[in-house]
Design a protein around this motif. Structure first.
Motif, PDB file in Angstrom:
ATOM      1  N   VAL A 153      33.311  34.039  60.801  1.00 53.32           N
ATOM      2  CA  VAL A 153      33.493  32.954  61.506  1.00 53.32           C
ATOM      3  C   VAL A 153      32.178  33.186  62.753  1.00 53.32           C
ATOM      4  CG1 VAL A 153      34.604  31.679  63.109  1.00 53.32           C
ATOM      5  CG2 VAL A 153      35.873  32.811  61.459  1.00 53.32           C
ATOM      6  N   VAL A 154      31.347  32.081  62.499  1.00 55.30           N
ATOM      7  CA  VAL A 154      30.199  32.154  63.213  1.00 55.30           C
ATOM      8  C   VAL A 154      30.070  30.783  64.163  1.00 55.30           C
ATOM      9  CG1 VAL A 154      27.437  32.119  63.238  1.00 55.30           C
ATOM     10  CG2 VAL A 154      28.804  33.292  61.461  1.00 55.30           C
ATOM     11  N   GLU A 191      28.140  29.989  51.828  1.00 59.53           N
ATOM     12  CA  GLU A 191      28.470  28.775  51.788  1.00 59.53           C
ATOM     13  C   GLU A 191      29.120  28.548  53.338  1.00 59.53           C
ATOM     14  OE1 GLU A 191      31.577  25.506  49.556  1.00 59.53           O
ATOM     15  OE2 GLU A 191      31.500  27.703  48.784  1.00 59.53           O
ATOM     16  N   VAL A 192      28.909  27.420  53.930  1.00 59.01           N
ATOM     17  CA  VAL A 192      29.410  27.156  55.076  1.00 59.01           C
ATOM     18  C   VAL A 192      30.790  26.023  54.761  1.00 59.01           C
ATOM     19  CG1 VAL A 192      29.172  25.504  57.330  1.00 59.01           C
ATOM     20  CG2 VAL A 192      27.433  27.028  56.308  1.00 59.01           C
ATOM     21  N   LEU A 193      31.843  26.517  55.202  1.00 62.13           N
ATOM     22  CA  LEU A 193      33.129  25.734  55.036  1.00 62.13           C
ATOM     23  C   LEU A 193      33.350  25.268  56.551  1.00 62.13           C
ATOM     24  CD1 LEU A 193      35.403  28.328  53.057  1.00 62.13           C
ATOM     25  CD2 LEU A 193      33.768  26.824  52.131  1.00 62.13           C
ATOM     26  N   GLY A 194      33.498  23.839  56.651  1.00 61.30           N
ATOM     27  CA  GLY A 194      33.675  23.152  57.816  1.00 61.30           C
ATOM     28  C   GLY A 194      34.892  22.933  58.075  1.00 61.30           C
ATOM     29  N   LYS A 252      40.568  22.171  60.948  1.00 60.39           N
ATOM     30  CA  LYS A 252      40.151  23.453  61.536  1.00 60.39           C
ATOM     31  C   LYS A 252      38.937  24.337  60.558  1.00 60.39           C
ATOM     32  CE  LYS A 252      43.999  23.631  64.261  1.00 60.39           C
ATOM     33  NZ  LYS A 252      44.642  22.359  63.848  1.00 60.39           N
ATOM     34  N   ALA A 253      38.103  24.654  61.138  1.00 58.82           N
ATOM     35  CA  ALA A 253      36.940  25.564  60.164  1.00 58.82           C
ATOM     36  C   ALA A 253      37.694  26.464  59.535  1.00 58.82           C
ATOM     37  CB  ALA A 253      35.839  25.816  61.364  1.00 58.82           C
ATOM     38  N   GLY A 254      37.300  26.145  58.266  1.00 58.75           N
ATOM     39  CA  GLY A 254      38.078  27.148  57.151  1.00 58.75           C
ATOM     40  C   GLY A 254      39.123  26.909  56.933  1.00 58.75           C
ATOM     41  N   ALA A 255      39.922  26.057  57.213  1.00 65.02           N
ATOM     42  CA  ALA A 255      41.343  25.561  57.091  1.00 65.02           C
ATOM     43  C   ALA A 255      42.351  26.287  57.551  1.00 65.02           C
ATOM     44  CB  ALA A 255      41.572  25.117  55.723  1.00 65.02           C
ATOM     45  N   PHE A 256      42.052  27.231  58.516  1.00 62.55           N
ATOM     46  CA  PHE A 256      43.219  28.041  59.157  1.00 62.55           C
ATOM     47  C   PHE A 256      43.103  27.924  60.827  1.00 62.55           C
ATOM     48  CE2 PHE A 256      39.720  30.679  59.068  1.00 62.55           C
ATOM     49  CZ  PHE A 256      39.892  31.708  60.018  1.00 62.55           C
ATOM     50  N   ALA A 257      44.210  28.133  61.418  1.00 64.35           N
ATOM     51  CA  ALA A 257      44.102  28.343  62.706  1.00 64.35           C
ATOM     52  C   ALA A 257      44.580  29.822  63.163  1.00 64.35           C
ATOM     53  CB  ALA A 257      44.991  27.307  63.392  1.00 64.35           C
TER      54      ALA A 257
END
Length: 197
Positions: A103-104, A78-81, A148-153
């Motif tokens: 992370v891609v 699944e792609v998490l934007g 932020k992609a995936g909800a984290f920085a």
């Protein structure tokens, strides 16, 4: 010196590119819309989006090198934007909690002077530590996970959630510097050029 154009409004990408070549670049955010293409593998989709962004910005310039990127988190296919509201960020973090994911980034470098376009993808494995629901809520309340992609920085407070990273750390932030440097070399641009210091 060749003109470098970053096709992104991301402050993280701006900071990473600054690490590589100093302040010697223009920022020209793309207005490219990212259409869903369910028939494409995630890596192909991210490359397709990075190409779309680069070509969109290319319309406004006659010379220079355009750099564009599109980053997502992949978990269980699944792609998490990027979550745009807290509930979505919380949902994403609960999925990734205590798990390994990737992370891609799709990366495109377009040389307007030679009409060369190079697109590649970079993948980084990330292990997130285990958190309880309260820790997730506290992190979401900081506002950092939004957009932020995936909800984290990984470069911010989210660093304390990351147990381990395997691969290019900078890719986990949004711009794979090693791969970008190699592509620029192919186009005859060295980041060690004195004009970039």
């Amino acid at each position: 010196m060749r003109r470098i154009i970053l096709a992104s409004a991301s402050p993280r990408r701006k900071e990473l590119l600054r690490q590589l070549i100093g302040d010697n670049f223009l920022v020209s955010p793309s207005s490219y819309e990212e259409p869903p293409q369910p028939d494409l593998a995630p890596e192909e989709l991210l490359i397709r989006h990075s190409i779309g962004k680069a070509r969109d910005v290319a319309k406004h310039f006659s010379s220079g090198i355009i750099i564009s990127a599109d980053t997502s988190v992949l978990y269980n296919g699944e792609v998490l934007g990027k979550p745009n509201f807290p509930e979505k960020a919380e949902e994403m973090l609960k999925k990734l909690n205590g798990r390994k994911f990737r992370v891609v980034t799709g990366l495109t470098v377009l040389d307007l002077d030679s009409a060369q376009e190079i697109s590649e993808s970079e993948s980084t494995d990330v292990w997130m530590s285990e958190m309880d629901d309260e820790q997730i809520l506290v992190y979401v309340r900081t506002g950092e996970p939004l957009d932020k992609a995936g909800a984290f920085a990984a470069q911010g407070k989210g660093a304390v959630l990351i147990e381990r990273i395997e691969g290019d750390f900078f890719n986990a932030v949004g711009l794979p510097l090693f791969r970008l440097g190699k592509i620029l070399e192919k186009l005859g641009v060295s980041v060690f050029d004195e004009s970039f210091s």
